[in-house]
Design a protein around this motif. Structure first.
Motif, PDB file in Angstrom:
ATOM      1  N   ARG A  81       1.049  -1.128   0.696  1.00 14.20           N
ATOM      2  CA  ARG A  81       0.111   0.439  -0.425  1.00 14.20           C
ATOM      3  C   ARG A  81       0.971   1.078  -0.381  1.00 14.20           C
ATOM      4  O   ARG A  81       2.267   0.839   0.449  1.00 14.20           O
ATOM      5  CB  ARG A  81      -0.714   0.044   1.194  1.00 14.20           C
ATOM      6  CG  ARG A  81      -0.669  -0.611   2.443  1.00 14.20           C
ATOM      7  CD  ARG A  81      -1.292  -0.442   3.618  1.00 14.20           C
ATOM      8  NE  ARG A  81      -0.444  -0.530   4.437  1.00 14.20           N
ATOM      9  CZ  ARG A  81       0.131  -1.921   5.337  1.00 14.20           C
ATOM     10  NH1 ARG A  81      -0.090  -2.819   4.333  1.00 14.20           N
ATOM     11  NH2 ARG A  81       0.303  -1.761   6.553  1.00 14.20           N
ATOM     12  N   MET A  82       0.445   1.689  -0.594  1.00 14.81           N
ATOM     13  CA  MET A  82       1.244   3.038  -0.791  1.00 14.81           C
ATOM     14  C   MET A  82       0.783   4.760  -0.874  1.00 14.81           C
ATOM     15  O   MET A  82      -1.002   5.037  -0.179  1.00 14.81           O
ATOM     16  CB  MET A  82       1.403   3.616  -2.411  1.00 14.81           C
ATOM     17  CG  MET A  82       2.104   2.398  -2.888  1.00 14.81           C
ATOM     18  SD  MET A  82       2.245   3.028  -4.577  1.00 14.81           S
ATOM     19  CE  MET A  82       1.049   2.697  -5.619  1.00 14.81           C
ATOM     20  N   THR A  83       1.061   6.087  -0.060  1.00 15.74           N
ATOM     21  CA  THR A  83       0.923   7.361  -0.399  1.00 15.74           C
ATOM     22  C   THR A  83       1.477   7.796  -1.003  1.00 15.74           C
ATOM     23  O   THR A  83       3.012   7.731  -1.232  1.00 15.74           O
ATOM     24  CB  THR A  83       0.593   7.607   1.050  1.00 15.74           C
ATOM     25  OG1 THR A  83       1.542   8.351   1.910  1.00 15.74           O
ATOM     26  CG2 THR A  83      -0.124   7.169   2.188  1.00 15.74           C
ATOM     27  N   MET A  87      -1.634  11.952  -0.625  1.00 19.66           N
ATOM     28  CA  MET A  87      -3.357  10.947  -0.753  1.00 19.66           C
ATOM     29  C   MET A  87      -2.758  10.122  -0.795  1.00 19.66           C
ATOM     30  O   MET A  87      -1.905   8.710  -1.026  1.00 19.66           O
ATOM     31  CB  MET A  87      -2.629  11.775  -2.119  1.00 19.66           C
ATOM     32  CG  MET A  87      -3.336  13.020  -2.744  1.00 19.66           C
ATOM     33  SD  MET A  87      -3.020  13.022  -4.404  1.00 19.66           S
ATOM     34  CE  MET A  87      -1.475  13.034  -4.916  1.00 19.66           C
ATOM     35  N   GLN A  88      -4.718   9.305  -0.405  1.00 17.25           N
ATOM     36  CA  GLN A  88      -4.424   8.050  -0.027  1.00 17.25           C
ATOM     37  C   GLN A  88      -5.219   7.240  -1.225  1.00 17.25           C
ATOM     38  O   GLN A  88      -4.177   6.455  -1.743  1.00 17.25           O
ATOM     39  CB  GLN A  88      -5.965   7.811   0.893  1.00 17.25           C
ATOM     40  CG  GLN A  88      -5.905   7.913   2.391  1.00 17.25           C
ATOM     41  CD  GLN A  88      -4.093   7.590   2.591  1.00 17.25           C
ATOM     42  OE1 GLN A  88      -3.685   6.542   2.851  1.00 17.25           O
ATOM     43  NE2 GLN A  88      -3.045   8.368   3.547  1.00 17.25           N
ATOM     44  N   GLY A  89      -5.374   7.962  -2.769  1.00 19.64           N
ATOM     45  CA  GLY A  89      -6.051   7.771  -3.847  1.00 19.64           C
ATOM     46  C   GLY A  89      -6.564   5.998  -3.428  1.00 19.64           C
ATOM     47  O   GLY A  89      -7.644   5.992  -2.413  1.00 19.64           O
ATOM     48  N   ASN A  90      -6.923   4.758  -4.095  1.00 19.68           N
ATOM     49  CA  ASN A  90      -8.337   3.922  -4.076  1.00 19.68           C
ATOM     50  C   ASN A  90      -6.873   3.075  -2.931  1.00 19.68           C
ATOM     51  O   ASN A  90      -6.631   1.985  -3.697  1.00 19.68           O
ATOM     52  CB  ASN A  90      -8.302   3.328  -5.396  1.00 19.68           C
ATOM     53  CG  ASN A  90      -9.468   2.539  -5.739  1.00 19.68           C
ATOM     54  OD1 ASN A  90     -10.069   2.079  -4.587  1.00 19.68           O
ATOM     55  ND2 ASN A  90     -10.125   2.413  -6.665  1.00 19.68           N
ATOM     56  N   ASN A  91      -7.416   2.951  -2.332  1.00 21.05           N
ATOM     57  CA  ASN A  91      -6.946   1.995  -1.166  1.00 21.05           C
ATOM     58  C   ASN A  91      -5.954   2.367  -1.379  1.00 21.05           C
ATOM     59  O   ASN A  91      -4.937   0.597  -0.855  1.00 21.05           O
ATOM     60  CB  ASN A  91      -7.812   0.767  -1.231  1.00 21.05           C
ATOM     61  CG  ASN A  91      -9.025   0.452  -0.954  1.00 21.05           C
ATOM     62  OD1 ASN A  91      -9.909   1.183  -0.494  1.00 21.05           O
ATOM     63  ND2 ASN A  91      -9.895   0.085  -2.059  1.00 21.05           N
ATOM     64  N   LYS A  93      -3.985   1.798  -4.050  1.00 24.36           N
ATOM     65  CA  LYS A  93      -3.116   0.788  -4.895  1.00 24.36           C
ATOM     66  C   LYS A  93      -2.939   1.304  -6.292  1.00 24.36           C
ATOM     67  O   LYS A  93      -1.891   1.515  -6.690  1.00 24.36           O
ATOM     68  CB  LYS A  93      -4.007  -0.355  -5.032  1.00 24.36           C
ATOM     69  CG  LYS A  93      -4.818  -0.492  -3.144  1.00 24.36           C
ATOM     70  CD  LYS A  93      -3.198  -1.324  -2.492  1.00 24.36           C
ATOM     71  CE  LYS A  93      -4.107  -2.664  -1.659  1.00 24.36           C
ATOM     72  NZ  LYS A  93      -3.381  -3.081  -0.745  1.00 24.36           N
ATOM     73  N   ILE A  94      -3.849   2.437  -5.756  1.00 26.86           N
ATOM     74  CA  ILE A  94      -4.193   3.563  -7.592  1.00 26.86           C
ATOM     75  C   ILE A  94      -5.175   4.561  -7.557  1.00 26.86           C
ATOM     76  O   ILE A  94      -5.112   5.466  -6.373  1.00 26.86           O
ATOM     77  CB  ILE A  94      -5.389   2.566  -8.396  1.00 26.86           C
ATOM     78  CG1 ILE A  94      -5.817   0.605  -8.624  1.00 26.86           C
ATOM     79  CG2 ILE A  94      -5.605   2.701  -8.902  1.00 26.86           C
ATOM     80  CD1 ILE A  94      -6.331   0.443  -8.926  1.00 26.86           C
ATOM     81  N   PHE A  95      -3.097   5.783  -8.298  1.00 24.00           N
ATOM     82  CA  PHE A  95      -3.441   6.943  -8.398  1.00 24.00           C
ATOM     83  C   PHE A  95      -3.895   7.749  -9.392  1.00 24.00           C
ATOM     84  O   PHE A  95      -3.253   6.812 -10.618  1.00 24.00           O
ATOM     85  CB  PHE A  95      -2.251   7.608  -7.433  1.00 24.00           C
ATOM     86  CG  PHE A  95      -2.455   6.736  -6.291  1.00 24.00           C
ATOM     87  CD1 PHE A  95      -2.981   8.044  -5.020  1.00 24.00           C
ATOM     88  CD2 PHE A  95      -1.822   5.548  -5.864  1.00 24.00           C
ATOM     89  CE1 PHE A  95      -2.563   7.350  -3.693  1.00 24.00           C
ATOM     90  CE2 PHE A  95      -1.704   5.394  -4.372  1.00 24.00           C
ATOM     91  CZ  PHE A  95      -1.359   6.235  -3.413  1.00 24.00           C
ATOM     92  N   SER A  96      -4.834   8.109  -9.690  1.00 28.80           N
ATOM     93  CA  SER A  96      -5.035   9.010 -11.246  1.00 28.80           C
ATOM     94  C   SER A  96      -4.636  10.160 -11.541  1.00 28.80           C
ATOM     95  O   SER A  96      -4.644  10.784  -9.971  1.00 28.80           O
ATOM     96  CB  SER A  96      -6.819   8.484 -11.721  1.00 28.80           C
ATOM     97  OG  SER A  96      -6.583   7.476 -11.752  1.00 28.80           O
ATOM     98  N   ASN A  97      -4.018  10.409 -12.146  1.00 34.50           N
ATOM     99  CA  ASN A  97      -3.496  11.874 -12.747  1.00 34.50           C
ATOM    100  C   ASN A  97      -2.755  12.578 -12.100  1.00 34.50           C
ATOM    101  O   ASN A  97      -3.510  13.303 -10.890  1.00 34.50           O
ATOM    102  CB  ASN A  97      -5.602  13.033 -12.848  1.00 34.50           C
ATOM    103  CG  ASN A  97      -5.268  12.542 -14.459  1.00 34.50           C
ATOM    104  OD1 ASN A  97      -4.832  11.535 -15.248  1.00 34.50           O
ATOM    105  ND2 ASN A  97      -7.370  12.291 -14.809  1.00 34.50           N
ATOM    106  N   VAL A  98      -2.116  12.186 -11.651  1.00 35.95           N
ATOM    107  CA  VAL A  98      -1.131  12.737 -10.225  1.00 35.95           C
ATOM    108  C   VAL A  98       0.346  14.319 -10.703  1.00 35.95           C
ATOM    109  O   VAL A  98       0.992  13.640 -11.914  1.00 35.95           O
ATOM    110  CB  VAL A  98      -0.404  12.122  -9.549  1.00 35.95           C
ATOM    111  CG1 VAL A  98       0.426  12.747  -8.801  1.00 35.95           C
ATOM    112  CG2 VAL A  98      -1.246  11.244  -9.222  1.00 35.95           C
ATOM    113  N   ASP A  99      -0.735  15.377 -10.460  1.00 38.19           N
ATOM    114  CA  ASP A  99       0.453  16.400 -11.128  1.00 38.19           C
ATOM    115  C   ASP A  99       1.784  17.063 -10.521  1.00 38.19           C
ATOM    116  O   ASP A  99       1.577  16.492  -8.998  1.00 38.19           O
ATOM    117  CB  ASP A  99       0.009  17.720 -10.989  1.00 38.19           C
ATOM    118  CG  ASP A  99      -1.896  17.609 -11.716  1.00 38.19           C
ATOM    119  OD1 ASP A  99      -2.163  17.579 -12.873  1.00 38.19           O
ATOM    120  OD2 ASP A  99      -2.622  19.102 -11.002  1.00 38.19           O
ATOM    121  N   LEU A 100       2.785  17.237 -10.947  1.00 33.11           N
ATOM    122  CA  LEU A 100       3.739  17.209 -10.771  1.00 33.11           C
ATOM    123  C   LEU A 100       4.528  18.283 -11.456  1.00 33.11           C
ATOM    124  O   LEU A 100       4.714  18.566 -12.636  1.00 33.11           O
ATOM    125  CB  LEU A 100       5.039  15.476 -10.885  1.00 33.11           C
ATOM    126  CG  LEU A 100       5.908  15.722 -10.669  1.00 33.11           C
ATOM    127  CD1 LEU A 100       6.017  16.068  -9.204  1.00 33.11           C
ATOM    128  CD2 LEU A 100       7.044  14.489 -10.241  1.00 33.11           C
TER     129      LEU A 100
END
Length: 508
Positions: A81-83, A87-91, A93-100
């Motif tokens: 599992r990640m942050t 941000m926690q994202g979807n459980n 596991k999955i993160f969408s449209n991350v700006d950098l």
């Protein structure tokens, strides 16, 4: 009109400036860079959460970008599992449209809780990937965790929410009695070498019973945990000489944090406590690491606690704390303790032969060896010290004085140091007239003492106390006190070296 025109101009200027380009991003093109290409989460026990590990992700381009996806390859089924930048994202596991932003970076924190059944049965590794984007722009970071199966021992939890406890005087602590007929674990008084053990709370040996540790067994203690040998109970540690650096036949007691950052952190767990009346205790080839007190030995019933070929490192308070005890120690090595590597206090009867007591704790208050015949606040306050004998030993450390004797009248105080290397720097002649420290003239208590000479240990910071033939301890022992084999099974020559190790050329 001029004020109106000026206000209109300012309004237009603010409007134009507010249309910033910070949020006008382009799609990621697969040119991210990373602080690591593989993250090893080190070893964890089955179903026990890991520490948190960090990955830094860099956008070295001149453009603000959007990363369409950051996800674990196994998706929602992953045991990781990640942050991502908080941000926690979807459980996780999955993160969408991350700006950098351009020339900026973000942090990803990763952890895992996995079962041995999730790992590859061939090597017990659990693996996954962090995937950035997809297709031709796909970039990947490997995740690797070694999972160990283990036997877990812990207090029972009752239906009312309370936890099993042990009575200690007027207090109660979280703990339980080991059961030789446990319905799940079988004989909990027999620790085998097939799986590591993890103990939560204090595991106690019932009166009249013996706990046995086979050669090669591994025991990991959680915070505020330990082992208690009760009145009339016994401990039998049956370690043996190992032939490789894996210490395959050594019995090892340590904390349950397996990450390298915790390999030498003191005070991770409690103690091995040989309580008042414990009996017939024997310890051979045991390594104790990172406890609060390595061995606490209190007023055993007159039988001798035999401790041989044993190493104790990085204890927050004491390596061995003995109070009115009877101990025979051979080939012991103790290093790094917040108060004393060895403390023989409140009287007792002690003999140590071919032992190395060192203390490199980062404090001028610590010592390698402390001996006394009293304890404050007890009734009676003094107890007879019938013997504290040190033969062919090294007593050394990082500060000027590494051996302290403290006595009070009203009880015996018998001590003797024979053929020992001592670090005792009589700064400002503080001890010149003290009758307890007349190393050169008091033959009733001191014989063949080597003062303030460097034993030239191999690598103290790594707890390697081997010596070679350049050591001040080389060939300075008395054959009358000879222990034929050293702590790792090497044959001692005559005259023997001082300390627990027979000299060997250091590895190059």
């Amino acid at each position: 009109m001029r004020p109106i025109t000026l206000l209109l101009f300012i309004g237009i200027l603010i409007s134009v400036c507010s249309c910033r380009s910070d949020f006008e991003t382009t799609a990621s093109t697969g040119d991210l860079t990373f602080s690591k290409d593989t993250i090893y989460l080190d070893t964890v026990f089955t179903n026990i959460g890991s520490s948190t590990y960090r990955l830094k992700v860099y956008n070295n381009s001149k453009n603000d970008i959007t990363i369409p996806t950051i996800q674990l390859a196994k998706g929602l089924n992953s045991k990781y599992r990640m942050t991502v930048d908080g941000m926690q994202g979807n459980n996780g596991k999955i993160f969408s449209n991350v700006d950098l932003l351009a020339k900026d970076s973000l942090y990803i924190f990763i952890e895992t809780t996995a079962n041995i059944a999730d790992a590859n049965p061939a090597d017990f590794l659990y693996t996954d990937q962090i995937q950035f984007d997809s297709g031709v722009n796909l970039q990947k970071i490997e995740l690797v965790t070694l999972i160990q199966d283990a036997i877990f021992l812990y207090p029972k939890r009752f239906a009312d929410g309370t936890t099993e406890t042990l009575p200690i005087g007027d207090e109660k602590i979280d703990g339980f009695f080991l059961d030789e007929n446990d319905p799940v674990n079988g004989n909990e008084l027999h620790f085998k070498n097939t799986k590591p053990y993890v103990i939560y709370g204090y595991a106690a040996v019932p009166s009249g019973k013996t706990v046995t540790f086979d050669a090669g067994s591994r025991v990991h203690f959680h915070a505020n945990s330990g082992l208690i040998i009760s009145n009339t109970a016994s401990i039998n540690v049956n370690g043996a000489v190992s032939t490789t650096d894996k210490l395959e036949k050594e019995v090892i007691f340590e904390g349950d944090r397996l990450e390298p950052d915790y390999s030498d952190v003191p005070g991770q767990w409690g103690t091995i406590w040989l309580t008042n009346g414990s009996t017939n205790n024997t310890v051979n080839h045991l390594t104790i690491k990172n406890a609060t007190i390595g061995l606490l030995v209190q007023n055993n019933d007159g039988t001798t606690v035999n401790i041989k070929n044993t190493q104790i490192y990085n204890c927050a308070n004491y390596g061995i704390l003995a109070q009115t005890a009877k101990i025979n120690g051979e080939n012991l090595v103790i290093n790094n303790a917040g108060q004393a590597s060895l403390a023989c206090s409140y009287g007792g009867n002690y003999k140590f032969t071919h032992c190395t007591f060192n203390n490199n704790w980062n404090s001028s208050e610590q010592v390698a060896v402390f001996v006394s015949n009293y304890i404050t606040g007890a009734v009676p306050e003094v107890k007879d010290l019938t013997a504290a004998t040190f033969n062919n030993c090294i007593i050394y450390g990082s500060y000027s004085t590494e051996m302290i004797l403290k006595k009070k009248t009203g009880a015996a105080f018998q001590y003797q140091f024979n053929n020992c290397l001592l670090k005792f720097d009589n700064i400002s002649n503080t001890f010149t007239t003290n009758p307890d420290y007349q190393f050169g003239t008091d033959t009733a208590h001191y014989n063949a003492i080597i003062l303030n000479k460097d034993p030239k240990f191999y690598k103290v910071s790594q707890n390697k106390f081997n010596i070679d033939d350049t050591s001040a301890a080389f060939a300075k022992g008395n054959s009358a006190y000879l222990i034929p084999l050293d702590i790792i099974g090497n044959t001692r020559t005559l005259p023997p070296d001082l300390g627990a190790y027979q000299n060997k050329p250091f590895p190059k």
